[in-house]
Design an enzyme around this catalytic site. Structure first.
Site, PDB file in Angstrom:
ATOM      1  N   ASP A 210      30.994  38.679 -90.528  1.00 57.52           N
ATOM      2  CA  ASP A 210      29.836  38.923 -89.666  1.00 57.52           C
ATOM      3  C   ASP A 210      29.143  40.202 -90.117  1.00 57.52           C
ATOM      4  O   ASP A 210      29.763  41.260 -90.185  1.00 57.52           O
ATOM      5  CB  ASP A 210      30.288  39.058 -88.209  1.00 57.52           C
ATOM      6  CG  ASP A 210      29.144  39.421 -87.270  1.00 57.52           C
ATOM      7  OD1 ASP A 210      27.987  39.083 -87.587  1.00 57.52           O
ATOM      8  OD2 ASP A 210      29.409  40.037 -86.222  1.00 57.52           O
TER       9      ASP A 210
ATOM     10  N   SER B 153      30.119  39.717 -78.768  1.00 58.80           N
ATOM     11  CA  SER B 153      28.765  40.191 -78.993  1.00 58.80           C
ATOM     12  C   SER B 153      28.352  41.152 -77.866  1.00 58.80           C
ATOM     13  O   SER B 153      29.031  42.151 -77.632  1.00 58.80           O
ATOM     14  CB  SER B 153      27.820  38.995 -79.113  1.00 58.80           C
ATOM     15  OG  SER B 153      26.586  39.378 -79.652  1.00 58.80           O
ATOM     16  N   TYR B 154      27.259  40.867 -77.142  1.00 58.71           N
ATOM     17  CA  TYR B 154      26.866  41.772 -76.054  1.00 58.71           C
ATOM     18  C   TYR B 154      27.849  41.727 -74.888  1.00 58.71           C
ATOM     19  O   TYR B 154      27.778  42.563 -73.990  1.00 58.71           O
ATOM     20  CB  TYR B 154      25.450  41.446 -75.570  1.00 58.71           C
ATOM     21  CG  TYR B 154      24.857  42.542 -74.725  1.00 58.71           C
ATOM     22  CD1 TYR B 154      24.374  43.702 -75.307  1.00 58.71           C
ATOM     23  CD2 TYR B 154      24.819  42.437 -73.341  1.00 58.71           C
ATOM     24  CE1 TYR B 154      23.854  44.736 -74.533  1.00 58.71           C
ATOM     25  CE2 TYR B 154      24.298  43.449 -72.555  1.00 58.71           C
ATOM     26  CZ  TYR B 154      23.818  44.609 -73.154  1.00 58.71           C
ATOM     27  OH  TYR B 154      23.323  45.628 -72.384  1.00 58.71           O
TER      28      TYR B 154
ATOM     29  N   GLY C 241      24.310  38.084 -75.824  1.00 60.87           N
ATOM     30  CA  GLY C 241      22.873  37.909 -75.933  1.00 60.87           C
ATOM     31  C   GLY C 241      22.149  39.245 -76.030  1.00 60.87           C
ATOM     32  O   GLY C 241      21.861  39.714 -77.117  1.00 60.87           O
TER      33      GLY C 241
END
Length: 523
Positions: free
Chosen positions: A444, A260-261, A165
């Site tokens: 991506d 991701s994060y 996120g």
């Protein structure tokens, strides 16, 4: 005192249930004094935000999901470069510092799920869900969903999965759209089986972290102002208490994974575990390795990788790329206004795509579709809507043993950003001897393979096994290179959420990671 950079994510709670996941953002440069005063006004602003969403009619701000959260994070990080935070020395604190451990007697049995509403027949594995108290004084508790393996659960390793996120749900994304045992049908009420779920090869915990995300909560509003350090400490406390609740896993091989994060979350949690393991008077977690996918780990190489990916995949004009190369200093990260103008132009040229999978369709219909049965081999771009509808059904929340609340996929926290780079942490993890994998879905564009490769190259690690394709069913499953202490693998045809788009290849890749060997070659 240098300001902290804060990203606030709040749910637009007045939106209809079956609309896309909703989050609103505001970004501020705040002093420590302002951060303290913000706590007292947090709830008031939260109540006013739905009104502003309605009044201003800002669909971009009020229709955010995991993709939008990271995008806002990266955009603001670039424009706020002078105030970037540096890697703290937080992990040199004594490993003897106390960790809260609560009584867990009887809670495992209470957490067992009889059946999830709408689940298919023939479910042959145990499921558990519930809360682990992190701080009883503050009333802070993290929610988890745990699935055991259908076979060999007593010997298979234990895996923790974290979404990023920052501030997005591992239940909504990881469990329900990626590597979990079920996906949600388009009716928002029933489930279908994911035959390539990772619990085929491991026992998997999905943790909603930090407090405020998903079903996780605190009775102390200031807990919703959080950061990397607090997230790592709380996740560690969660694990110690979870292992008390499930003591049969205390000596099991343990792996941390995420995307991701979680390129921040996972390495810092691993470092916390290694530090705390020095205190043998408390639970020693048998950490064997980490695997992070399309992971945001270093800002300068990350941003350079994004725009190089855009241009090499014919998403940006030559003039745009030339301007970025000329005016953007990716060594220091000091971006001029001209640089930012070219970066914004580069972003605008790809905004009609799903940049998280540049070859995937976008969701064009937010409404649920009764009677439609999904396929794990054909990812539905509207899955966010189905998952949100499902997790807000009262009978689902009852089955999951949650507090009744409006569940949203991202939001509920004000996040003070973590360090600008995680590379020093990764270097320390390599030196510790645990297995370190970084993997990338190669379609991506948000955290592309180029960003990961640039970051890894900055470590200047010796190569042990040269770059080569890996074999999956006689086709190229991706590419892999082994460095001293680190393995990098791509997954061909996968976007940012790798298991969503290539579930078979993702499972084969993660099995190789768990077994401590490279994916198979063509020889």
């Amino acid at each position: 005192m240098d300001p902290n950079i804060v990203i606030q994510t709040h749910s637009c709670i007045n939106k209809p249930l079956h609309t896309p996941p909703t989050t609103i953002y505001s970004v501020h440069l705040l002093t420590q004094q302002e951060l303290r005063s913000m706590r007292s006004t947090y709830l008031a602003w939260l109540l006013l935000l739905p009104f502003f969403c309605y009044l201003l009619a800002l669909p971009i701000l009020c229709n955010a999901n995991q993709a939008d959260t990271l995008y806002k994070f990266l955009k603001t990080q670039r424009s706020s470069n002078p105030f970037r935070t540096q890697l703290r020395d937080q992990y040199k604190r004594s490993p003897l510092s106390p960790v809260y451990v609560g009584k867990q007697d009887g809670l495992k049995d209470a957490d067992k799920i009889d059946a999830l509403p709408g689940q298919p027949e023939g479910v042959d594995f145990n499921q558990y869900a519930g809360y682990i108290t992190i701080d009883p004084k503050a009333g802070r508790a993290l929610f988890y969903y745990f699935v055991e393996s259908p076979q060999n659960s007593s010997t298979n390793p234990l895996v923790l999965w974290l979404n990023g996120g920052p501030g997005c749900s591992s239940l909504g994304y990881g469990a329900m759209e990626e590597l979990g045992p079920f996906r949600v049908n388009s009716d928002g009420k029933t489930l279908y089986r994911n035959n390539y779920a990772w619990n085929n090869v491991a026992n998997v915990i999905f943790l909603e972290s930090p407090a405020g995300v998903g079903f996780s909560y605190s009775n102390t509003s200031s807990d919703y102002n959080t950061n990397d350090e607090k997230t790592a400490e709380d996740s560690y406390t969660f694990l110690v208490n979870w292992l008390e609740r499930f003591p049969q896993y205390k000596t099991r091989d343990f792996f941390l994974t995420g995307e991701s994060y979680a390129g921040h979350y996972v390495p810092q949690l691993a470092q916390t575990i290694i530090s705390k393991n020095k205190n043998t008077d408390q639970t020693v977690i048998n950490l064997k390795g980490i695997a992070i996918g399309n992971a945001w780990i270093d800002s300068n190489t990350g941003n350079k990788g994004i725009y190089d990916y855009y241009w090499t995949h014919s998403l940006n004009a030559d003039e745009t790329h030339t301007g970025i190369d000329k005016y953007c200093d990716f060594v220091t990260g000091n971006y001029s206004s001209t640089c930012l103008q070219y970066q914004n132009q580069g972003d605008s040229e790809v905004e009609e795509l799903d940049v998280y999978n540049i070859y995937a369709p976008i969701c064009k219909q937010s409404a649920l579709k009764p009677g439609s049965t999904g396929s794990v081999m054909d990812f539905d771009p509207c899955s966010d809507n189905y998952v949100e509808a499902y997790l807000n059904l009262p009978e689902v929340q009852t089955a999951l043993h949650t507090k009744a609340k409006k569940w949203t996929p991202c939001g509920g926290v004000s996040y003070t950003w973590g360090p600008d780079t995680i590379l020093p942490v990764i270097q320390q993890l390599i030196e510790s001897g645990i297995s370190v994998w970084i993997y990338s879905g190669d379609t991506d564009g948000r955290v592309p393979a180029t960003s990961s490769r640039y970051a890894i190259n900055a470590l200047k690690l010796p190569i042990r096994t040269a770059w080569r394709p890996w074999n999956f069913g006689g086709e190229v499953g991706g590419y892999v290179i082994e460095y001293k202490g680190l393995t990098f693998s791509t997954v061909r045809g996968a976007g940012h959420t790798v298991p969503s788009y290539q579930p078979e290849r993702a499972l084969a890749m993660i099995l190789s990671f768990l077994q401590g060997k490279l994916p198979p070659s063509f020889n």
